[in-house]
Design an enzyme around this catalytic site. Structure first.
Site, PDB file in Angstrom:
ATOM      1  CB  THR A  43      -0.448  -5.937   0.394  1.00  0.00           C
ATOM      2  OG1 THR A  43      -0.893  -6.328   1.695  1.00  0.00           O
ATOM      3  CG2 THR A  43      -1.172  -4.671  -0.044  1.00  0.00           C
ATOM      4  CE  LYS A  55      -2.665  -1.160  11.376  1.00  0.00           C
ATOM      5  NZ  LYS A  55      -1.793  -0.107  10.810  1.00  0.00           N
ATOM      6  CG  LEU A 107      -2.133  -0.930   1.126  1.00  0.00           C
ATOM      7  CD1 LEU A 107      -2.748  -1.173   2.503  1.00  0.00           C
ATOM      8  CD2 LEU A 107      -3.170  -0.341   0.182  1.00  0.00           C
ATOM      9  CG  ASN A 128       1.644   2.251   4.554  1.00  0.00           C
ATOM     10  OD1 ASN A 128       0.548   1.732   4.345  1.00  0.00           O
ATOM     11  ND2 ASN A 128       2.777   1.715   4.088  1.00  0.00           N
ATOM     12  CG  ASP A 184      10.180  -0.525   3.134  1.00  0.00           C
ATOM     13  OD1 ASP A 184       8.995  -0.443   2.753  1.00  0.00           O
ATOM     14  OD2 ASP A 184      10.649  -1.557   3.675  1.00  0.00           O
ATOM     15  CE1 TYR A 195      -1.862  -4.610  11.485  1.00  0.00           C
ATOM     16  CE2 TYR A 195      -4.093  -5.499  11.470  1.00  0.00           C
ATOM     17  CZ  TYR A 195      -3.090  -4.752  10.860  1.00  0.00           C
ATOM     18  OH  TYR A 195      -3.329  -4.155   9.649  1.00  0.00           O
TER      19      TYR A 195
HETATM   20  N1  LIG Z   1      -3.373  -4.909   3.107  1.00  0.00           N
HETATM   21  C1  LIG Z   1      -4.478  -4.723   3.791  1.00  0.00           C
HETATM   22  O1  LIG Z   1      -5.566  -5.222   3.434  1.00  0.00           O
HETATM   23  C2  LIG Z   1      -4.468  -3.898   5.049  1.00  0.00           C
HETATM   24  C3  LIG Z   1      -5.637  -3.869   5.823  1.00  0.00           C
HETATM   25  C4  LIG Z   1      -5.663  -3.078   6.953  1.00  0.00           C
HETATM   26  C5  LIG Z   1      -4.548  -2.334   7.290  1.00  0.00           C
HETATM   27  N2  LIG Z   1      -3.418  -2.394   6.542  1.00  0.00           N
HETATM   28  C6  LIG Z   1      -2.284  -1.578   6.960  1.00  0.00           C
HETATM   29  O2  LIG Z   1      -1.720  -0.880   5.866  1.00  0.00           O
HETATM   30  C7  LIG Z   1      -0.309  -0.738   6.057  1.00  0.00           C
HETATM   31  C8  LIG Z   1       0.452  -1.301   4.873  1.00  0.00           C
HETATM   32  O3  LIG Z   1       0.163  -2.679   4.749  1.00  0.00           O
HETATM   33  P1  LIG Z   1       0.550  -3.551   3.453  1.00  0.00           P
HETATM   34  O4  LIG Z   1      -0.591  -4.499   3.272  1.00  0.00           O
HETATM   35  O5  LIG Z   1       0.973  -2.678   2.345  1.00  0.00           O
HETATM   36  O6  LIG Z   1       1.787  -4.367   4.042  1.00  0.00           O
HETATM   37  P2  LIG Z   1       3.084  -4.920   3.299  1.00  0.00           P
HETATM   38  O7  LIG Z   1       3.629  -5.955   4.211  1.00  0.00           O
HETATM   39  O8  LIG Z   1       2.773  -5.279   1.887  1.00  0.00           O
HETATM   40  O9  LIG Z   1       4.069  -3.654   3.274  1.00  0.00           O
HETATM   41  C9  LIG Z   1       4.578  -3.087   4.456  1.00  0.00           C
HETATM   42  C10 LIG Z   1       5.885  -2.349   4.130  1.00  0.00           C
HETATM   43  O10 LIG Z   1       6.354  -1.755   5.364  1.00  0.00           O
HETATM   44  C11 LIG Z   1       7.737  -2.043   5.484  1.00  0.00           C
HETATM   45  N3  LIG Z   1       8.082  -2.009   6.910  1.00  0.00           N
HETATM   46  C12 LIG Z   1       7.849  -2.955   7.854  1.00  0.00           C
HETATM   47  N4  LIG Z   1       8.285  -2.518   9.051  1.00  0.00           N
HETATM   48  C13 LIG Z   1       8.802  -1.288   8.852  1.00  0.00           C
HETATM   49  C14 LIG Z   1       9.383  -0.316   9.699  1.00  0.00           C
HETATM   50  N5  LIG Z   1       9.549  -0.514  11.022  1.00  0.00           N
HETATM   51  N6  LIG Z   1       9.798   0.869   9.155  1.00  0.00           N
HETATM   52  C15 LIG Z   1       9.673   1.098   7.834  1.00  0.00           C
HETATM   53  N7  LIG Z   1       9.113   0.206   6.983  1.00  0.00           N
HETATM   54  C16 LIG Z   1       8.692  -0.959   7.484  1.00  0.00           C
HETATM   55  C17 LIG Z   1       7.935  -3.404   4.840  1.00  0.00           C
HETATM   56  O11 LIG Z   1       9.285  -3.623   4.487  1.00  0.00           O
HETATM   57  C18 LIG Z   1       6.987  -3.286   3.632  1.00  0.00           C
HETATM   58  O12 LIG Z   1       7.645  -2.692   2.516  1.00  0.00           O
HETATM   59  C19 LIG Z   1      -0.009  -1.419   7.402  1.00  0.00           C
HETATM   60  O13 LIG Z   1      -0.009  -0.472   8.436  1.00  0.00           O
HETATM   61  C20 LIG Z   1      -1.139  -2.381   7.548  1.00  0.00           C
HETATM   62  O14 LIG Z   1      -1.361  -2.736   8.897  1.00  0.00           O
HETATM   63  C21 LIG Z   1      -3.348  -3.169   5.431  1.00  0.00           C
END
Ligand SMILES: NC(=O)c1ccc[n+]([C@@H]2O[C@H](COP(=O)([O-])OP(=O)(O)OC[C@H]3O[C@@H](n4cnc5c(N)ncnc54)[C@H](O)[C@@H]3O)[C@@H](O)[C@H]2O)c1
Length: 300
Positions: free
Chosen positions: A189, A159, A17, A89, A36, A155
């Site tokens: 993702t 959140k 995302l 994020n 990242d 989590y």
């Molecule tokens: N995908 C979904 O459906 C969904 C649903 C609800 C919430 N979210 C939230 O959206 C956000 C992004 O999720 P996503 O699905 O893209 O996850 P993802 O795992 O695809 O990507 C997360 C990115 O964050 C990076 N990362 C991890 N820890 C880190 C840190 N301490 N500092 C910097 N970078 C770091 C990872 O290397 C990765 O590139 C998160 O906060 C997640 O909880 C996602």
């Protein structure tokens, strides 16, 4: 939407995302600090943005600490002269049922999501208040934080805390013209692709370009990361000036406003309640229609 002249930080924007958010903000004209823990992913994201004609720099660091938060804001100011938008994020999962969850599982998730959001937003707000002219705080919530979710004590807590912080910041930041909103995304993702009900559809999309079915895009509000990004662009823009303290859901074809917790049923006893009186009143008054909990199982 024209974001030219604006400068944004997006944590965890090497993939998923965050990458979609960084690309969308840059495509709308904003200069972006890509952050990242994965240096290769961050460098690739910057390259992709620059190839498309946008402006970006990478800051490789683990979101969570005060040091990283300071470094991200400093990088924005150093590279682009200011900071207008902070998007927190970055995220990780350490899913386990309560009785198997270790202290480390709990702390790791709280550190990145809850503390990372707190430290990055605090650093951003210090800069935005100094600059004057307002700003935008956009944080990442989750359906798990809104409702609770099996296997996600850490989590869901982080959140839910993020949603609570946003409601607090909306009050505290109003005078400075800074808005604070939580995005509640759902998208395919690395984090979600293995959810059994979604996995075959995500695979068909990625391998054969088969569009996700309506039951997913509308029913579950589940789509791609690119489906979520326009909400970030809107919230970063001047068009969202009056919107603050909200938890806004988006995914697939669905855009939604989440309710905030409130009393849904009340009863009174003159002089206060005894335990016996609560037991007698519960089934016929406040406890008559209990609240639901947990994310409903996918219906596809
Ligand atoms: N995908 C979904 O459906 C969904 C649903 C609800 C919430 N979210 C939230 O959206 C956000 C992004 O999720 P996503 O699905 O893209 O996850 P993802 O795992 O695809 O990507 C997360 C990115 O964050 C990076 N990362 C991890 N820890 C880190 C840190 N301490 N500092 C910097 N970078 C770091 C990872 O290397 C990765 O590139 C998160 O906060 C997640 O909880 C996602």
């Amino acid at each position: 939407m024209d974001l030219s002249g604006k400068v944004a930080v997006v944590t965890g924007s090497g993939r998923g995302l965050g990458l979609a958010y960084a690309k969308a903000l840059a495509a709308a004209g904003a200069a972006v600090v890509v952050n990242d823990v994965d240096a290769d992913a961050a460098a690739a994201a910057v390259k992709e943005i620059e190839t498309a004609g946008g402006r970006a720099v990478a800051e490789v660091a683990a979101a969570g600490t005060t040091e990283t938060a300071g470094a991200l804001v400093a990088r924005a100011v150093e590279a682009f002269g200011r900071l207008d938008v902070m998007v927190t994020n970055a995220g990780v999962l350490r899913d386990r049922v309560l009785w198997k969850m270790t202290d480390e599982d709990f702390d790791t998730v709280v550190q990145v999501h809850l503390r990372g959001t707190f430290t990055c937003v605090r650093a951003a707000v210090e800069r935005m208040r100094e600059q004057g002219g307002g700003g935008r705080i956009i944080v990442a919530g989750s359906p798990a934080g809104q409702r609770g979710n099996f296997g996600q004590t850490n989590y869901a807590a982080a959140k839910a805390g993020i949603a609570a912080m946003v409601r607090t910041w909306a009050m505290e930041l109003a005078r400075a013209g800074i808005t604070a909103n939580a995005v509640i995304p759902v998208a395919a993702t690395a984090m979600t692709r293995t959810i059994p009900a979604f996995a075959p559809h995500v695979e068909a999309l990625e391998q054969h370009g088969t569009p996700l079915p309506d039951g997913l895009r509308k029913g579950e509000g589940f789509g791609t990361a690119e489906d979520v990004a326009p909400l970030i662009t809107f919230l970063a823009s001047d068009a969202s000036a009056g919107i603050t303290g909200q938890c806004i859901g988006i995914g697939g074809d669905k855009l939604a406003l989440w309710s905030h917790p409130q009393e849904v049923s009340v009863a009174y006893a003159d002089g206060g309640w005894s335990a016996d009186a609560i037991a007698a009143a519960w089934p016929v008054s406040v406890g008559r229609v209990p609240e639901t909990y947990g994310i409903p199982a996918p219906r596809i």
